[in-house]
Motif scaffolding. Structure first.
Motif, mmCIF file in Angstrom:
data_model
loop_
_atom_site.group_PDB
_atom_site.id
_atom_site.type_symbol
_atom_site.label_atom_id
_atom_site.label_comp_id
_atom_site.label_asym_id
_atom_site.label_seq_id
_atom_site.Cartn_x
_atom_site.Cartn_y
_atom_site.Cartn_z
ATOM 1 N N ALA A 1 16.142 6.561 -5.030
ATOM 2 C CA ALA A 1 14.732 6.191 -4.840
ATOM 3 C C ALA A 1 14.577 5.244 -3.661
ATOM 4 C CB ALA A 1 14.182 5.555 -6.109
ATOM 5 N N ILE A 2 15.503 4.275 -3.559
ATOM 6 C CA ILE A 2 15.455 3.320 -2.449
ATOM 7 C C ILE A 2 15.666 4.040 -1.119
ATOM 8 C CG2 ILE A 2 16.622 1.344 -1.404
ATOM 9 C CD1 ILE A 2 17.208 0.361 -4.244
ATOM 10 N N GLU A 3 16.646 4.951 -1.077
ATOM 11 C CA GLU A 3 16.878 5.734 0.135
ATOM 12 C C GLU A 3 15.652 6.566 0.492
ATOM 13 O OE1 GLU A 3 20.326 8.050 -0.563
ATOM 14 O OE2 GLU A 3 21.713 6.340 -0.574
ATOM 15 N N GLY A 4 15.028 7.138 -0.544
ATOM 16 C CA GLY A 4 13.838 7.949 -0.310
ATOM 17 C C GLY A 4 12.683 7.141 0.253
ATOM 18 N N ILE A 5 12.546 5.885 -0.270
ATOM 19 C CA ILE A 5 11.473 5.018 0.244
ATOM 20 C C ILE A 5 11.715 4.705 1.713
ATOM 21 C CG2 ILE A 5 10.501 2.700 0.094
ATOM 22 C CD1 ILE A 5 11.017 2.822 -2.931
ATOM 23 N N THR A 6 12.957 4.379 2.057
ATOM 24 C CA THR A 6 13.294 4.055 3.452
ATOM 25 C C THR A 6 12.996 5.238 4.367
ATOM 26 O OG1 THR A 6 15.048 2.562 2.706
ATOM 27 C CG2 THR A 6 15.134 3.320 5.001
ATOM 28 N N THR A 7 13.423 6.418 3.942
ATOM 29 C CA THR A 7 13.181 7.621 4.755
ATOM 30 C C THR A 7 11.694 7.892 4.903
ATOM 31 O OG1 THR A 7 15.271 8.584 3.999
ATOM 32 C CG2 THR A 7 13.641 10.091 4.950
ATOM 33 N N ALA A 8 10.967 7.737 3.802
ATOM 34 C CA ALA A 8 9.521 8.010 3.825
ATOM 35 C C ALA A 8 8.786 7.028 4.733
ATOM 36 C CB ALA A 8 8.955 7.944 2.414
ATOM 37 N N ILE A 9 9.201 5.745 4.688
ATOM 38 C CA ILE A 9 8.546 4.740 5.539
ATOM 39 C C ILE A 9 8.829 5.019 7.009
ATOM 40 C CG2 ILE A 9 8.570 2.310 6.188
ATOM 41 C CD1 ILE A 9 8.979 1.640 3.230
ATOM 42 N N GLU A 10 10.085 5.403 7.318
ATOM 43 C CA GLU A 10 10.428 5.739 8.699
ATOM 44 C C GLU A 10 9.608 6.919 9.185
ATOM 45 O OE1 GLU A 10 14.590 6.381 8.574
ATOM 46 O OE2 GLU A 10 15.114 4.245 8.614
ATOM 47 N N ALA A 11 9.474 7.948 8.325
ATOM 48 C CA ALA A 11 8.681 9.126 8.699
ATOM 49 C C ALA A 11 7.214 8.750 8.882
ATOM 50 C CB ALA A 11 8.827 10.214 7.640
ATOM 51 N N ALA A 12 6.707 7.897 7.980
ATOM 52 C CA ALA A 12 5.306 7.474 8.089
ATOM 53 C C ALA A 12 5.079 6.679 9.368
ATOM 54 C CB ALA A 12 4.923 6.634 6.873
ATOM 55 N N SER A 13 6.059 5.834 9.727
ATOM 56 C CA SER A 13 5.939 5.047 10.962
ATOM 57 C C SER A 13 5.866 5.959 12.172
ATOM 58 C CB SER A 13 7.125 4.089 11.092
ATOM 59 O OG SER A 13 7.142 3.162 10.027
ATOM 60 N N ARG A 14 6.745 6.980 12.205
ATOM 61 C CA ARG A 14 6.712 7.924 13.333
ATOM 62 C C ARG A 14 5.370 8.641 13.398
ATOM 63 N NH1 ARG A 14 12.065 8.955 11.577
ATOM 64 N NH2 ARG A 14 11.340 10.774 10.409
ATOM 65 N N ASP A 15 4.876 9.031 12.245
ATOM 66 C CA ASP A 15 3.580 9.737 12.226
ATOM 67 C C ASP A 15 2.456 8.842 12.734
ATOM 68 O OD1 ASP A 15 4.829 11.949 11.214
ATOM 69 O OD2 ASP A 15 4.277 11.561 9.117
#
Length: 429
Positions: free
Chosen positions: A97-111
Motif C-alpha cells: 500500500a505504501i509503495e502504491g501511494i508513492t507511485t500514485a503520488i509520483e504519477a499524479a505529480s507528473r500529470d
C-alpha cells in the motif's frame, strides 16, 4: 510575466495537495489493497473501483471489522459474480500500500506538471500580437534612436562593404579569365572564395550593429579576421599552400565523419556504413602519404610552409604579421565562449556597469564596426594585389583611407555617448 508566478505556484500547490489527499485517504488506500486481494481470488475489481472504495469506507467505519485481520467483504454481485468474499490482511499488504501511494503520488505529480505546462504554453501562444505589441513598439523606437546616433559610421561602412563587394566581383572575373591556365589559379580560387565569405560575414556584422548587438557583431568580426589571415598566408606562400588548403577539405570531412560516428548512436542517427568508413580510411592514408602525417591535424594544410607539425591559428596569424590584433581576437573570443570574462564584461554595457545585458544596446558598436572595416579592406587588398596593376594599387589605397575614416567615425560617436553619459550622471549627483 513574473507577477503571475506566485498565482501559478499557489494553483499548483492546491492541485498537488488535492491529489495528495485523494491518494492518501484511508478508504482509497484500502480500496487499492482490496483490488489486489480480489485479483488473487480471480475477481477483476479494477473496473468497479468506486464500488470497492465505498465498501472500504464501510469497513473502516466499523471498528470491530477494521481491527480484524480477516473479514467478509460485502460487495455487489456485479463485482463478485455472486461469490462470497473473505479478505485476509497481513504486513506485506501495508508495504504494498505504501509503495502504491508513492507511485500514485509520483504519477499524479507528473500529470499535474504536464497539465500546468500545457496550460502555460497555451497562454503564451494566445493572442501573440497583443503580447508582442509592446515589445515591438519599444524595439522600433530603439532602432530609430540607434540609427540616428550611429548614422555617420553606418553609412560609411555601407559604402565600404558595397565597394569591396564590387571590387571582389570584378577582380574575380578578371583574374579567372587571365589566369585560367596559370599555375597560381589555385591561389585565385581560394582567395576569391575567402573574400566572398568575408563580404558575406561583413553583412552579418552590419545587421548585428544596426540591431544593437555589439558583442554578436564582434564575434562575427573574429571570423572575418580568421578569413583574412588565411587569405594572406595563401596569397603570400603561393600555389602549393593553396592546393594543400583545397585538399584539406577531405581532412576536415574525415574528422567530421569520425566525430559523427562516435556519437551517432547517442544522437539516434544512422551510423556511417562499413563501406563508407573504409573509403574514408583509405582517403586518410592517401592524404598522409601525399602531404605527411601532420596534414590531418587542424590547420594541417599550413604545417609544411610554417615548418610546424601542429600549427594553430595564432601561428598563422604571426606568420602574416597580424598578431598585433590578437588582443581584439581575444576580446571577440570572450563574447563567443562561456568564460567568466565574457559573462561579466559585455561591450554593450557602458563603463563599469554591473547590469545584466539580455538584449540590444546602443553602445560598444565601435569595436566591431571599425575592425570589420579594417579586415574587409585587408582581404580585398590581398585580392587586388594578386598580379597587381595600376587600378588595383589605387583601389587598395582607397580602401585603406576609407577604413581609417570609418574607424574615426565609430570612435567619435562612442566618445560622444560616453561624454553625454558622464554629464547625465554628474547632473544626477
Amino acid at each position: 510575466m513574473p507577477t503571475k508566478r506566485p498565482h501559478a505556484a499557489a494553483k499548483f500547490h492546491h492541485a498537488y495537495m488535492s491529489a495528495l489527499r485523494s491518494q492518501t485517504e484511508p478508504a482509497h488506500v484500502l480500496a487499492n489493497i482490496l483490488v489486489q486481494k480480489l485479483r488473487e481470488q480471480g475477481i477483476d475489481g479494477s473496473k468497479h473501483f468506486d464500488i470497492i472504495e465505498r465498501a472500504a469506507g464501510r469497513v473502516l467505519a466499523a471498528p470491530s471489522v477494521a481491527e480484524q485481520s480477516s473479514f467478509d467483504l460485502d460487495l455487489d454481485d456485479e463485482v463478485t459474480g455472486g461469490r462470497d468474499v473473505n479478505i485476509h490482511l497481513d504486513s506485506t499488504d501495508l508495504e504494498r500500500a505504501i509503495e502504491g501511494i508513492t507511485t500514485a503520488i509520483e504519477a499524479a505529480s507528473r500529470d499535474i506538471y504536464d497539465s500546468f505546462s500545457t496550460t502555460a504554453l497555451q497562454n503564451v501562444l494566445k493572442n501573440p500580437a497583443e503580447r508582442l505589441l509592446h515589445l515591438k513598439n519599444e524595439r522600433d523606437a530603439f532602432m530609430r534612436r540607434l540609427e540616428l546616433t550611429w548614422a555617420g559610421p553606418f553609412k560609411l561602412l555601407d559604402i565600404h562593404v558595397a565597394l569591396c563587394q564590387e571590387i571582389g566581383e570584378a577582380r574575380n572575373e578578371w583574374l579567372r579569365k587571365r589566369r585560367r591556365r596559370a599555375k597560381d589559379i589555385a591561389v585565385v580560387d581560394v582567395v576569391t572564395r575567402l573574400h566572398g565569405r568575408t563580404v558575406q560575414v561583413a553583412g552579418e556584422v552590419q545587421a548585428l550593429l544596426r540591431n544593437g548587438f555589439a558583442d554578436g557583431a564582434m564575434s562575427r568580426w573574429r571570423t572575418m579576421h580568421e578569413l583574412t589571415v588565411t587569405a594572406m598566408l595563401i596569397a603570400e606562400r603561393g600555389p602549393d599552400v593553396a592546393e594543400r588548403y583545397i585538399a584539406h577539405v577531405s581532412a576536415d570531412s574525415i574528422k567530421a565523419a569520425r566525430q559523427y560516428q562516435r556519437y551517432a548512436s547517442v544522437l539516434q542517427h544512422r551510423p556511417i556504413s562499413a563501406r563508407e568508413q573504409k573509403r574514408l580510411d583509405a582517403l586518410a592514408v592517401d592524404l598522409e602519404r601525399n602531404y605527411g602525417k601532420p596534414f590531418l591535424n587542424d590547420y594541417g594544410w599550413a604545417a609544411d610552409t610554417l615548418g610546424n607539425p601542429n600549427p594553430t591559428f595564432f601561428s598563422i596569424e604571426a606568420a602574416v604579421d597580424l598578431d598585433h590584433l590578437r588582443p581584439y581576437f581575444k576580446l571577440a573570443s570572450n563574447t563567443v565562449h562561456a568564460g567568466a570574462k565574457g559573462t561579466f564584461f559585455r561591450l554593450g554595457i557602458l563603463g563599469d556597469g554591473d547590469g545584466i545585458l539580455a538584449g540590444a544596446s546602443n553602445v560598444g558598436l565601435q569595436e566591431a564596426g571599425r575592425l570589420a572595416a579594417l579586415s574587409l579592406a585587408q582581404i580585398t587588398t590581398v585580392l587586388l594585389l594578386i598580379h597587381p596593376n595600376t587600378d588595383s594599387i589605387i583601389w587598395s589605397r582607397v580602401l585603406s583611407s576609407l577604413s581609417s575614416k570609418i574607424e574615426k567615425q565609430f570612435v567619435r560617436v562612442q566618445r560622444r555617448i560616453e561624454r553625454e553619459e558622464r554629464q547625465r550622471r554628474k547632473g544626477e549627483t
